[in-house]
Design a protein around this motif. Structure first.
Motif: not given
Length: 540
Positions: A446, A448-449, A469-472, A474
Motif C-alpha cells: 500500500a 507509495e513513498d 504516502t499511499l498508492r492510489e 490504497a
C-alpha cells in the motif's frame, strides 16, 4: 601487580590468542569473568576457549572463515569471540533482535559460513534459512532446551560439544593484522556496513581504555550492555582482560535491578549509554544511592546533569569519542578538569583529529565543523567496510575518515561533539539506519513513498517516526503498518510514531525535506499516532 600498558604489548603479539595466554599466565586462578552464579578464572578462560577453538577446527571452520554469532549475553558469547580469534576465523556478531530481511542481509552480506545460535532463536533462522545457503553449519547453544537439534542443516552440533576437545592451544598461525571481527554499524544512505576490525586494532583500542581510565587489577568492570555490540566488547570485556581485572556481565539492562547487581558483584566501574542515564537519573533519590563500590562511570554522551549525577551517586564520570567505523578517538579520563565535563576528552596519541568544512579545509579552533580522523600509527583503526569499496573510499576522502559528526576542538585541545550530519537515528543505545527502515516499509504493497526520521522523546533522545504516502486507491492503518514493521525488522527499529499524508515535501531535485517533516511533527506529536501512548507493545 604492575598494570599492563599498551606499549607493553609488542604490535606483533597483539592477537587475542597471545594476549589471553599471556594474561592466563599472569593471573592463573584469579577470577576473570562473573556471570550470575558462575565464576571463571583467567586460566579457565584460556583452557575453555582453546577447547572451543579446537572443536571449531574439527568441525571444519578454518582461518579466514566468517562465523556469525546470534547469542544474548552469556559466557559462551565471549568464549566464541576468543575461540574464533585463536584460529584466525572472523566473528560476525549479529544483534539478536534481527529477523526476516535484516537477518538475511547480515548473514549473506558477511559471507558467514556458520552460525553460533541460541536455541531460542533457531526458529528465527529457520524462517530465512533457504535464503542463506552459504551458512553450512549450526552450533546450537542449548542452555535450557530439550536437547533436540533443529534439523535445518546437515551439519549441526550442540555448542557444548565444542568444549569436549583438547585444551592445548590450536595449531594455527594468527597475525596481528588478521581480521578479528566484522562489527556492523548503521547505514545512513545505504545498508548497514560491516567494519573490518583487526586483532591489533581491537587490542590497542581496549588497552587505551585501561591507560586513560586507570583500570587496575582490583577493579570489577560491570556491563549490562549487549556483548554483540562494540561498546561492551571493546570498552568493558577486553579492557578488563588487559587490566588483570574482573569482568561482570549481566544478561541485560534493568532499571529496577541495576544498582542491586552493581552492589552484588562489587563493581568499581561501568558504562552507560543514551537513555540508560536518563532512566537511572529519573528514579527517586534513595539513601542507598551511594551504597556501592563504584568509583567511575563511562557515560556516552555525558548528560547535561552530569555534575549532579556525580554528586548524587558519588561517582566520577568519564567519556570517550569513538566510532565503530574507526575506533577510539579521544578519552575524557577521571582526572579531567571539572570545566571539561561536557567534552569528549583529549585525542589519544595514536590518532589525529581535524575539524573540516564541507570542502575538507581546516577550520579555526573553536569553530564547529565535521570531525575527521586518521591514525598516526598503523593498525589503530578499522580497515574499511566489508565488500563496500565505494563507501570506504567516500568515507576516507582526502586521506581523512569523515565521521559524519559535527564538533569542535577548544584552545586546550579538548574535543566536543555537537551533533550528527548523518541520516541516522540513535534510540536507547541502538544506531538505526533510516534507509533500512524506509527500505522495508516501502515493500508494503500500500505504500507509495516513505520518510523515516528522528523526533525527540521524553528521554531526550531519538524516537523513530515514519511518514508515508499511499498508492492510489490504497488504504492502510498505522497499526497495520506497525505490525508489518514488527515482522520484518528488529524491535528497536519499529517506528513509534506513524503518519499517513497526501504528499511529502521535496526539494527541486525531488529529495525529501526531512527537516521540515521533523519540525512539523515535533510541534504536534500529541496529535500523531503513537503506539506507546496507545499501549501497543512491539514483539521481540
Amino acid at each position: 601487580m604492575e598494570r599492563l600498558r599498551t606499549v607493553d604489548i609488542p604490535l606483533t603479539e597483539r592477537t587475542y590468542g597471545q594476549v589471553l595466554a599471556r594474561q592466563a599466565r599472569r593471573n592463573g586462578d584469579r577470577t576473570f569473568l562473573r556471570f550470575e552464579d558462575q565464576h571463571f578464572s583467567y586460566a579457565e578462560t584460556d583452557r575453555i576457549t582453546n577447547r572451543i577453538a579446537n572443536g571449531l577446527l574439527k568441525a571444519g571452520i578454518k582461518h579466514g572463515d566468517h562465523v556469525a554469532i546470534l547469542l544474548d549475553n552469556c559466557p559462551e558469547l565471549l568464549w566464541t569471540y576468543f575461540a574464533l580469534g585463536k584460529i584466525g576465523a572472523v566473528s560476525v556478531p549479529v544483534n539478536t533482535a534481527a529477523k526476516g530481511e535484516l537477518l538475511t542481509y547480515y548473514l549473506t552480506q558477511s559471507d558467514s559460513v556458520a552460525l553460533v545460535i541460541d536455541h531460542r532463536l533457531v526458529e528465527r533462522f529457520a524462517v530465512v534459512a533457504d535464503q542463506c545457503p552459504q551458512v553450512g553449519a549450526l552450533f546450537v547453544h542449548d542452555e535450557e532446551g530439550d536437547g533436540t537439534l533443529p534439523g535445518i542443516r546437515p551439519q549441526e552440533m550442540f555448542y557444548a560439544a565444542l568444549e569436549r576437545n583438547a585444551d592445548t592451544p590450536p595449531d594455527v598461525t594468527v597475525r596481528f593484522s588478521d581480521v578479528f571481527c566484522l562489527f556492523y554499524t548503521s547505514g545512513t544512505t545505504g545498508p548497514s556496513k560491516g567494519n573490518i576490525c583487526t586483532h591489533a586494532q581491537g587490542i590497542g583500542g581496549s588497552a587505551a581504555h585501561v591507560e586513560f581510565f586507570g583500570y587496575r587489577p582490583e577493579d570489577t568492570i560491570y556491563t549490562c550492555l549487549p556483548v554483540f555490540h562494540g561498546n561492551a566488547m571493546n570498552c568493558s570485556c577486553v579492557p578488563a582482560l588487559l587490566a588483570d581485572a574482573t569482568l561482570a556481565i549481566s544478561r541485560r539492562f534493568s532499571a529496577s535491578r541495576f544498582w542491586d547487581e552493581v552492589r552484588e558483584v562489587g563493581a568499581t566501574a561501568f558504562n552507560l549509554l543514551g537513555a540508560m542515564t536518563n532512566i537511572l537519573w529519573a528514579q527517586p533519590p534513595s539513601p542507598r544511592d551511594r551504597d556501592h563500590k563504584v568509583r567511575q562511570c563511562m557515560m556516552v554522551p555525558i548528560a547535561s546533569f552530569g555534575r549532579e549525577f556525580e554528586e548524587r551517586f558519588g561517582i566520577k564520570l568519564t567519556s570517550v569519542y569513538a566510532l565503530t567505523d574507526f575506533g577510539n578517538v579521544s578519552f575524557l579520563g577521571p582526572s579531567h578538569p571539572p570545566e571539561k565535563l561536557q567534552s569528549s576528552g583529549q585525542v589519544r596519541p595514536e590518532v589525529q583529529v581535524a575539524i573540516l568544512d564541507d570542502d575538507d579545509l581546516p577550520l579555526p579552533t573553536g569553530t564547529v565543523g565535521e570531525i575527521c580522523v586518521r591514525g598516526n600509527q598503523p593498525w589503530v583503526h578499522a580497515k574499511g567496510y566489508y565488500k563496500m569499496p565505494e563507501a570506504t573510499a567516500q568515507a576516507w576522502a582526502n586521506s581523512w575518515f569523515h565521521t559524519g559528526d559535527r564538533g569542535y576542538i577548544d584552545a586546550d585541545d579538548y574535543l566536543y561533539f555537537v551533533d550528527r550530519k548523518k541520516d541516522a537515528i540513535r534510540r536507547r543505545g541502538e544506531n538505526i539506519s533510516s534507509w533500512e527502515v524506509e527500505r522495508i516499509i516501502a515493500r508494503h504493497p500500500a505504500v507509495e513513498d516513505v520518510a523515516v526520521f528522528p523526533v525527540r522523546s521524553e528521554m531526550s533522545e531519538d524516537e523513530v517516526m515514519a511518514t508515508v504516502t499511499l498508492r492510489e486507491s490504497a488504504t492502510l492503518e498505522p497499526l497495520e503498518l506497525m505490525r508489518f514493521c514488527e515482522d520484518n525488522m528488529a524491535y528497536f527499529m519499529v517506528p513509534r510514531f506513524i503518519e499517513i499524508v497526501p504528499e511529502l515535501p521535496r526539494t527541486m531535485t525531488q529529495k525529501i525535506e526531512k527537516y521540515k517533516l521533523r519540525q512539523d511533527a515535533e510541534a504536534r506529536l500529541a496529535q500523531i499516532w503513537d503506539r506507546e501512548r496507545l499501549g501497543i507493545k512491539v514483539r521481540r
